[in-house]
Design an enzyme around this catalytic site. Structure first.
Site, PDB file in Angstrom:
ATOM      1  CB  CYS A  49      15.390 -49.272  36.034  1.00 52.69           C
ATOM      2  SG  CYS A  49      14.832 -50.956  36.373  1.00 52.69           S
ATOM      3  CB  CYS A  98      11.502 -49.836  35.745  1.00 50.96           C
ATOM      4  SG  CYS A  98      12.036 -50.061  37.444  1.00 50.96           S
TER       5      CYS A  98
END
Length: 132
Positions: A50, A47
């Site tokens: 993230c 991600c």
């Protein structure tokens, strides 16, 4: 005081959350960070949000002089997370819509949260940490 970090997966979450809750009174702040799993081939999260948010969040937590506990909850790989029936999407306590999501946990519930689009902003993380 050093930051206390607990890690959990979908399958270990309830047990780790119980430990996190039982130790919560000892901390100035109790935070839950929902993150995407790391890709074994790169050792980075799959991600991008993230990857962008984690260093900011960790830096702010490490700078804090208060006792802080962080429960990192890994949502799984991309297909697992994309499933609309993912346990943390449907859990009435969390109702996750995206990762990363940083939650301030107080009195056995969510006091405040930063969603994926704002979890990398230092001022937002500071604000979440400094709530009383």
């Amino acid at each position: 005081m050093p930051m206390k970090v607990l890690d959990a997966t979908i399958s270990t979450f309830e047990g780790v959350l119980e430990k996190f809750r039982s130790e919560g009174a000892n901390n100035k702040a109790n935070l839950i960070l929902f993150l995407a799993d790391k890709d074994p081939s790169t050792n980075l999260s799959w991600c991008p949000d993230c990857v962008r948010a984690e260093p900011v969040i960790y830096k702010k937590l490490e700078e804090s002089s208060d006792n802080v506990a962080l429960l990192r909850a890994y949502v799984g790989d991309r297909p697992t997370w994309r499933n609309p029936h993912h346990p943390w999407r449907t859990d009435s306590r969390f109702k996750l819509k995206g990762v990363p999501t940083l939650i301030r946990w107080e009195d056995d519930g969510i006091k405040s949260r930063l969603e994926d689009h704002e979890a990398h902003l230092e001022q937002k993380v500071n604000s979440l940490l400094s709530e009383n």
